[in-house]
Design an enzyme around this catalytic site. Structure first.
Site, PDB file in Angstrom:
ATOM      1  N   SER A 599      13.607 -33.557   3.246  1.00 33.48           N
ATOM      2  CA  SER A 599      13.540 -32.931   4.558  1.00 33.48           C
ATOM      3  C   SER A 599      12.171 -33.118   5.203  1.00 33.48           C
ATOM      4  CB  SER A 599      13.878 -31.446   4.455  1.00 33.48           C
ATOM      5  OG  SER A 599      15.270 -31.292   4.253  1.00 33.48           O
ATOM      6  N   ASN A 726      23.469 -33.872   2.428  1.00 36.61           N
ATOM      7  CA  ASN A 726      23.050 -33.023   1.326  1.00 36.61           C
ATOM      8  C   ASN A 726      21.564 -32.707   1.208  1.00 36.61           C
ATOM      9  OD1 ASN A 726      25.742 -32.885   0.017  1.00 36.61           O
ATOM     10  ND2 ASN A 726      25.418 -35.071  -0.237  1.00 36.61           N
ATOM     11  N   TYR A 727      20.736 -33.461   1.894  1.00 39.71           N
ATOM     12  CA  TYR A 727      19.306 -33.279   1.669  1.00 39.71           C
ATOM     13  C   TYR A 727      18.488 -32.936   2.897  1.00 39.71           C
ATOM     14  CZ  TYR A 727      19.924 -34.967  -3.053  1.00 39.71           C
ATOM     15  OH  TYR A 727      20.313 -35.102  -4.349  1.00 39.71           O
ATOM     16  N   LEU A 728      19.008 -33.261   4.054  1.00 35.48           N
ATOM     17  CA  LEU A 728      18.201 -33.074   5.245  1.00 35.48           C
ATOM     18  C   LEU A 728      18.547 -31.769   5.932  1.00 35.48           C
ATOM     19  CD1 LEU A 728      18.397 -36.738   6.495  1.00 35.48           C
ATOM     20  CD2 LEU A 728      16.600 -35.631   5.156  1.00 35.48           C
TER      21      LEU A 728
END
Length: 769
Positions: A599, A726-728
């Site tokens: 992120s 899933n990650y940002l």
DNA sequence: CATAAGACTTAGGAGGATCATT
DNA sequence: AATGATCCTCCTAAGTCTTATG
């Protein structure tokens, strides 16, 4: 597990000592894993190094002379001898456009509120509420106590009804734990009301669970009602004309044996079926389904001829494609009907979409990479295998006529509706809700909040692990080096896996000696570590990267007296590491670093790459590039599209054509200008304008094509989806869109917008991760 | 403590749906 | 309308991490 690694067979890998184990034979030989060319490593490097969060503090001189003891007391022979001025070797990528941002951190709200569960009417998110579900009359509970890290924030009541007033209110909980102190009083939505009123209306009907309080007693719901799973359709025997041949002779198979045979036949084209393990596993399981006559007759898979069956299925799928409009429509409606009936549940007064309401059909197991169980029969799931989870006072789902559920339970400490045990690994499979649901969304939101908390203490943690590189204790050094990799390279934690049950893949804690190479000096760089291993899904991780001297020295130490197949971190595993992390920050685990680094990288790359004056497509290219930087960091790869080269070529042809068009248009413009100069009349003046416009238009088109080409080329084997999903932190993207006036649809498709509805609703343009 | 079971997130690919192009 | 490229959805495997158990 790490204890017994001492003497594994390593003939394949380095020809040293042969002995008992075969565990790691042949690894990395499988051509099927994508061994991406190393081109992208350059890019990976670039990304990493431009990540200022990652900047390594260049070291002063440390004389670390202290002796290191293995915790088992063995020897102090490992000493580090060199003074160092460990330079930051990393070249920074030259600064692009500098920030047009005021960069002052604004305070964001944490999602640490407590749900007030006053009952409300059922809101049906999906457009139509077919009245299928009776509305539950309970859920009278009041406050739920809090169970997680957001305790610190004072709860505030939020009403559940969704009148306009309610939705204007923002949950404003400030976290008080740090230095930031201004409350940016979010003025109630001052956003423009550009959206059509239809869209607006719909939006207002959506349930904003994020404005409500959460359960804090560990329960996941108060009421849950659903219709149970949809089972795979029963097996339909083949028409008699479709024959199976054994040893050249037609042979009619019993239905169970035939069914399994069709699984194989359907995969005949796939290269799976050429693999030894696959064939062996399949044949073994297939024989179990045969009658005793069949079993005695069919003894050699090589004598089996499935080609008629295979042809039959190909013809069928062809026929499906050729179906008339009406037929297709009918099927679609059919699907829609099951979706409406089984695709939703009622959870706490709201109708919510279920993620996977269909039971996995039987078939042959397809593991990824070199999976020892590939080809095994995945058996059909029957109602008797199914555990149903729902409210006691709900209308329980009925098993199909003539059957029973294995169990019906009422466990509101879990989120699943249905579960069963799968026969390949013996693991449990679940039916759960869609990502757009409250229960998934809350968790997702919380995940990003945890990552943001890490942001606040990451400096402290980093300096701590740097100190720990000098520890007297081996286990602490290993822990610290591993954590450094996890932080710097975004490696996964790397749990131990059961040997022989799955493909041989590793993560950080499970790295083996054979997975890294050390180069004291190579290509102008010092202290380079080369990683080469198969990670999750047998995706290769390859990276060659300079590390700090102390890390390098430690690695040399860890490698001493070890065989290639020994664990690099023999005194470390994920539970030790996570226990340590937990002490550093509440809720901290290894994977939080991935989320955090992903992120923060996005946010920073967006700042760096976005040019205010760019056109929208160019901005989107920048966004994709930032996204790509993250995907590279996280090693999210994909197989290059089959038609990649060709489609690239056609695109290039188009570009060439456009270029020709452009030069023609320019010539015409020139001559029009000349005409005008000569005649000065109105008509020629107009002609000039017309030509000018034409040139401009073609230029734009050309630009677009070129952008497209770049984007596509850069994306050849990088998968953006996984990180995006899933990650940002979606609020970063939402804020970026608002800031640059890019419509959110350009960044997120419909599903994604549903999943991130909370972020889209709450993030303003000044959001800071 | 170590290990297994359980729950839940993260992952890439298949194949159908949709879009763009001819 | 046909065709091909691209996008999206679904699918389910493969991880992480927590909890239960011995």
């Amino acid at each position: 597990m790490s204890g017994d690694h001492g003497h594994r067979d390593s003939q394949v890998n380095s020809g040293s000592k042969g002995s008992d184990s075969h565990k790691h034979k042949d690894k990395h030989k499988d051509k099927e894993h994508r061994h991406k060319d190393h081109k992208k490593d350059k890019e990976r490097e670039r990304v990493k190094h431009s990540n200022s969060e990652h900047k390594e503090h260049s070291e002063k001189k440390h004389k670390d002379k202290e002796k290191l003891k293995h915790s088992d007391g063995s020897s102090d022979k490992h000493r580090e001898k060199h003074k160092e001025k460990d330079k930051d070797k990393e070249k920074r990528r030259e600064e692009k456009i500098k920030s047009y941002h005021s960069d002052k951190p604004k305070k964001e709200k944490e999602n640490g509120y407590v749900r007030d569960s006053s009952p409300a009417v059922i809101k049906s998110e999906p457009e139509e509420d077919n009245g299928f579900y009776p509305s539950p009359q309970h859920n009278k509970t009041s406050k739920r106590d809090h169970d997680d890290e957001e305790f610190e924030y004072k709860p505030k009541k939020v009403k559940t009804e969704h009148d306009k007033k309610a939705k204007k209110r923002k949950h404003d909980y400030e976290d008080d734990e740090d230095d930031e102190d201004i409350k940016p009083k979010k003025k109630t939505k001052d956003k423009k009301v550009t959206e059509g009123k239809k869209a607006k209306k719909e939006e207002e009907e959506k349930w904003k669970w994020w404005e409500e309080e959460r359960y804090t007693d560990g329960s996941k719901w108060r009421f849950l009602e659903h219709k149970g799973p949809v089972f795979a359709p029963p097996y339909e025997p083949l028409p008699d004309k479709v024959k199976f041949y054994y040893d050249g002779k037609a042979m009619k198979l019993s239905a169970p044996a035939e069914e399994v045979a069709t699984f194989f036949a359907k995969m005949l084209e796939h290269e799976y079926t050429t693999k030894d393990i696959f064939r062996k596993n399949f044949f073994k399981d297939w024989r179990k389904e045969m009658t005793s006559e069949e079993k005695s007759k069919i003894t050699d898979l090589n004598k089996c001829n499935f080609s008629e069956m295979s042809e039959y299925f190909k013809a069928q799928s062809e026929a499906r494609k050729q179906m008339s409009k009406e037929e297709k429509l009918k099927i679609k409606e059919e699907n829609e009907k099951t979706l409406q009936e089984y695709g939703f549940c009622i959870m706490d007064n709201h109708k919510e979409r279920i993620g996977n309401f269909r039971i996995e059909p039987p078939g042959l197991f397809r593991g990824r990479g070199d999976h020892p169980k590939m080809g095994m029969l995945k058996r059909r799931i029957r109602p008797e295998d199914i555990i149903i989870n729902c409210s006691k006072d709900s209308k329980h789902p009925k098993p199909p006529p003539g059957s029973k559920w294995k169990e019906v339970r009422h466990d509101n400490k879990v989120t699943w509706l249905v579960s069963w045990t799968e026969n390949i690994q013996g693991s449990i499979k679940y039916i759960m809700l869609n990502p757009s649901s409250r229960i998934k969304g809350e968790k997702d939101w919380q995940k990003y909040e945890t990552a943001r908390r890490l942001k606040k203490c990451v400096d402290r943690i980093r300096s701590q692990y740097r100190d720990d590189w000098k520890s007297k204790e081996m286990r602490i050094r290993q822990r610290a080096v591993a954590l450094y990799f996890i932080d710097k390279l975004a490696l996964r934690a790397g749990n131990e896996k059961e040997e022989g049950e799955t493909a041989d893949t590793v993560g950080c804690c499970s790295l083996r000696v054979e997975h890294i190479k050390l180069y004291p000096k190579i290509d102008e760089q010092e202290y380079v570590v080369e990683f080469d291993f198969l990670g999750k899904d047998s995706i290769r991780y390859y990276n060659k990267i300079p590390v700090e001297k102390r890390v390098f020295k430690n690695l040399q130490l860890f490698l001493e007296n070890k065989q290639p197949e020994d664990d690099l971190f023999d005194r470390l595993n994920t539970s030790i590491l996570n226990k340590h992390l937990q002490e550093l920050m509440d809720g901290l685990t290894a994977k939080v670093f991935r989320t955090y680094n992903a992120s923060i990288t996005l946010q920073q790359q967006l700042k760096e790459l976005t040019c205010p004056d760019d056109s929208i497509p160019a901005k989107i290219l920048s966004y994709n590039r930032a996204n790509r930087a993250v995907a590279i960091l996280c090693n999210h790869q994909r197989a290059p599209p089959k038609t990649f080269e060709k489609s690239m070529q056609t695109l290039q042809t188009k570009i060439d054509e456009k270029q020709n068009q452009l030069s023609t248009a320019r010539k015409q413009l020139k001559s029009a200008k000349a005409d005008h100069k000569a005649s000065h009349d109105d008509k020629s003046k107009k002609a000039v304008e017309v030509k000018r416009k034409a040139v401009q238009r073609i230029e734009e088109q050309l630009m677009k094509l070129q952008v497209q080409a770049t984007d596509r080329e850069e994306n050849k084997q990088i998968a953006l989806g996984t990180s995006k999903l899933n990650y940002l932190d979606p609020r970063i993207s939402v804020a970026w869109c608002k800031k640059w006036d890019v419509s959110i649809e350009k960044i997120y498709n419909k599903t994604q917008r549903e999943k991130f509805a909370w972020a889209i609703d709450m993030a303003e343009e000044d959001y800071e991760f």
